[in-house]
Scaffold this motif. Structure first.
Motif, PDB file in Angstrom:
ATOM      1  N   TRP A   9       0.832  -1.204   0.000  1.00  0.00           N
ATOM      2  CA  TRP A   9       0.000   0.000   0.000  1.00  0.00           C
ATOM      3  C   TRP A   9       0.866   1.252   0.000  1.00  0.00           C
ATOM      4  O   TRP A   9       1.892   1.330   0.678  1.00  0.00           O
ATOM      5  N   GLN A  10       0.439   2.255  -0.731  1.00  0.00           N
ATOM      6  CA  GLN A  10       1.102   3.555  -0.677  1.00  0.00           C
ATOM      7  C   GLN A  10       0.139   4.630  -1.140  1.00  0.00           C
ATOM      8  O   GLN A  10      -0.863   4.352  -1.798  1.00  0.00           O
ATOM      9  N   ALA A  11       0.445   5.859  -0.763  1.00  0.00           N
ATOM     10  CA  ALA A  11      -0.390   6.982  -1.168  1.00  0.00           C
ATOM     11  C   ALA A  11       0.505   8.170  -1.488  1.00  0.00           C
ATOM     12  O   ALA A  11       1.410   8.503  -0.730  1.00  0.00           O
ATOM     13  N   SER A  12       0.202   8.788  -2.599  1.00  0.00           N
ATOM     14  CA  SER A  12       0.913  10.013  -2.935  1.00  0.00           C
ATOM     15  C   SER A  12      -0.063  11.181  -2.919  1.00  0.00           C
ATOM     16  O   SER A  12      -1.274  10.996  -2.849  1.00  0.00           O
ATOM     17  N   ALA A  13       0.457  12.370  -2.994  1.00  0.00           N
ATOM     18  CA  ALA A  13      -0.391  13.558  -2.941  1.00  0.00           C
ATOM     19  C   ALA A  13      -1.157  13.772  -4.230  1.00  0.00           C
ATOM     20  O   ALA A  13      -2.008  14.642  -4.308  1.00  0.00           O
ATOM     21  N   ASP A  18      -9.492  14.393  -2.828  1.00  0.00           N
ATOM     22  CA  ASP A  18     -10.384  14.759  -1.732  1.00  0.00           C
ATOM     23  C   ASP A  18      -9.931  14.256  -0.372  1.00  0.00           C
ATOM     24  O   ASP A  18     -10.508  14.611   0.633  1.00  0.00           O
ATOM     25  N   ARG A  19      -8.927  13.423  -0.338  1.00  0.00           N
ATOM     26  CA  ARG A  19      -8.399  12.962   0.940  1.00  0.00           C
ATOM     27  C   ARG A  19      -6.889  13.075   0.897  1.00  0.00           C
ATOM     28  O   ARG A  19      -6.259  12.667  -0.071  1.00  0.00           O
ATOM     29  N   SER A  20      -6.305  13.614   1.946  1.00  0.00           N
ATOM     30  CA  SER A  20      -4.869  13.791   1.970  1.00  0.00           C
ATOM     31  C   SER A  20      -4.169  12.446   2.121  1.00  0.00           C
ATOM     32  O   SER A  20      -4.734  11.503   2.665  1.00  0.00           O
ATOM     33  N   PRO A  21      -2.934  12.355   1.642  1.00  0.00           N
ATOM     34  CA  PRO A  21      -2.162  11.125   1.851  1.00  0.00           C
ATOM     35  C   PRO A  21      -2.068  10.762   3.320  1.00  0.00           C
ATOM     36  O   PRO A  21      -2.108   9.580   3.675  1.00  0.00           O
ATOM     37  N   SER A  22      -1.952  11.770   4.176  1.00  0.00           N
ATOM     38  CA  SER A  22      -1.872  11.493   5.611  1.00  0.00           C
ATOM     39  C   SER A  22      -3.150  10.831   6.098  1.00  0.00           C
ATOM     40  O   SER A  22      -3.121   9.881   6.885  1.00  0.00           O
ATOM     41  N   ALA A  25      -3.327   7.334   4.832  1.00  0.00           N
ATOM     42  CA  ALA A  25      -2.401   6.493   5.575  1.00  0.00           C
ATOM     43  C   ALA A  25      -2.987   6.106   6.923  1.00  0.00           C
ATOM     44  O   ALA A  25      -2.874   4.956   7.364  1.00  0.00           O
ATOM     45  N   ILE A  26      -3.622   7.065   7.573  1.00  0.00           N
ATOM     46  CA  ILE A  26      -4.263   6.782   8.860  1.00  0.00           C
ATOM     47  C   ILE A  26      -5.371   5.761   8.675  1.00  0.00           C
ATOM     48  O   ILE A  26      -5.492   4.803   9.437  1.00  0.00           O
ATOM     49  N   ASP A  27      -6.162   5.947   7.617  1.00  0.00           N
ATOM     50  CA  ASP A  27      -7.234   4.995   7.344  1.00  0.00           C
ATOM     51  C   ASP A  27      -6.677   3.593   7.126  1.00  0.00           C
ATOM     52  O   ASP A  27      -7.231   2.610   7.609  1.00  0.00           O
ATOM     53  N   HIS A  28      -5.587   3.506   6.370  1.00  0.00           N
ATOM     54  CA  HIS A  28      -4.990   2.196   6.116  1.00  0.00           C
ATOM     55  C   HIS A  28      -4.508   1.570   7.419  1.00  0.00           C
ATOM     56  O   HIS A  28      -4.714   0.385   7.663  1.00  0.00           O
ATOM     57  N   HIS A  29      -3.898   2.385   8.251  1.00  0.00           N
ATOM     58  CA  HIS A  29      -3.430   1.874   9.545  1.00  0.00           C
ATOM     59  C   HIS A  29      -4.603   1.393  10.393  1.00  0.00           C
ATOM     60  O   HIS A  29      -4.564   0.315  10.990  1.00  0.00           O
ATOM     61  N   VAL A  30      -5.664   2.187  10.435  1.00  0.00           N
ATOM     62  CA  VAL A  30      -6.822   1.834  11.255  1.00  0.00           C
ATOM     63  C   VAL A  30      -7.463   0.541  10.741  1.00  0.00           C
ATOM     64  O   VAL A  30      -7.863  -0.327  11.513  1.00  0.00           O
ATOM     65  N   GLU A  31      -7.538   0.427   9.420  1.00  0.00           N
ATOM     66  CA  GLU A  31      -8.213  -0.723   8.827  1.00  0.00           C
ATOM     67  C   GLU A  31      -7.397  -2.001   8.945  1.00  0.00           C
ATOM     68  O   GLU A  31      -7.955  -3.096   9.052  1.00  0.00           O
ATOM     69  N   THR A  32      -6.074  -1.888   8.882  1.00  0.00           N
ATOM     70  CA  THR A  32      -5.231  -3.076   8.770  1.00  0.00           C
ATOM     71  C   THR A  32      -4.309  -3.282   9.965  1.00  0.00           C
ATOM     72  O   THR A  32      -3.813  -4.382  10.169  1.00  0.00           O
ATOM     73  N   GLY A  33      -4.049  -2.215  10.719  1.00  0.00           N
ATOM     74  CA  GLY A  33      -3.069  -2.304  11.796  1.00  0.00           C
ATOM     75  C   GLY A  33      -1.641  -2.243  11.292  1.00  0.00           C
ATOM     76  O   GLY A  33      -0.702  -2.429  12.064  1.00  0.00           O
ATOM     77  N   HIS A  34      -1.480  -1.982   9.993  1.00  0.00           N
ATOM     78  CA  HIS A  34      -0.141  -1.896   9.411  1.00  0.00           C
ATOM     79  C   HIS A  34       0.554  -0.604   9.830  1.00  0.00           C
ATOM     80  O   HIS A  34      -0.087   0.361  10.238  1.00  0.00           O
TER      81      HIS A  34
END
Ligand SMILES: [Zn+2]
Length: 58
Positions: A9-13, A18-22, A25-34
């Motif tokens: 997973w990765q996110a760029s600007a 409509d959603r910041s990379p930050s 990233a937080i959403d990915h962490h919350v969803e996966t614990g990664h």
């Protein structure tokens, strides 16, 4: 650039306006614990400055 230490997973600007990379990233962490890494440093496991975090999707 934000990227996951646990999967590809990765996110760029530039890939979502409509959603910041930050936030993504937080959403990915919350969803996966990664763990998300970026040039800003690793996002802490306990995020205290994002009161908007919710598992409820709009
Ligand atoms: Zn991941």
């Amino acid at each position: 650039m934000k990227y996951c230490l646990n999967c590809d997973w990765q996110a760029s600007a530039t890939d979502d306006s409509d959603r910041s990379p930050s936030r993504k990233a937080i959403d990915h962490h919350v969803e996966t614990g990664h763990t998300i890494d970026s040039s800003d440093g690793v996002i802490p496991l306990t995020i205290v400055d994002e009161p908007a975090i919710s598992l409820v999707r709009e």
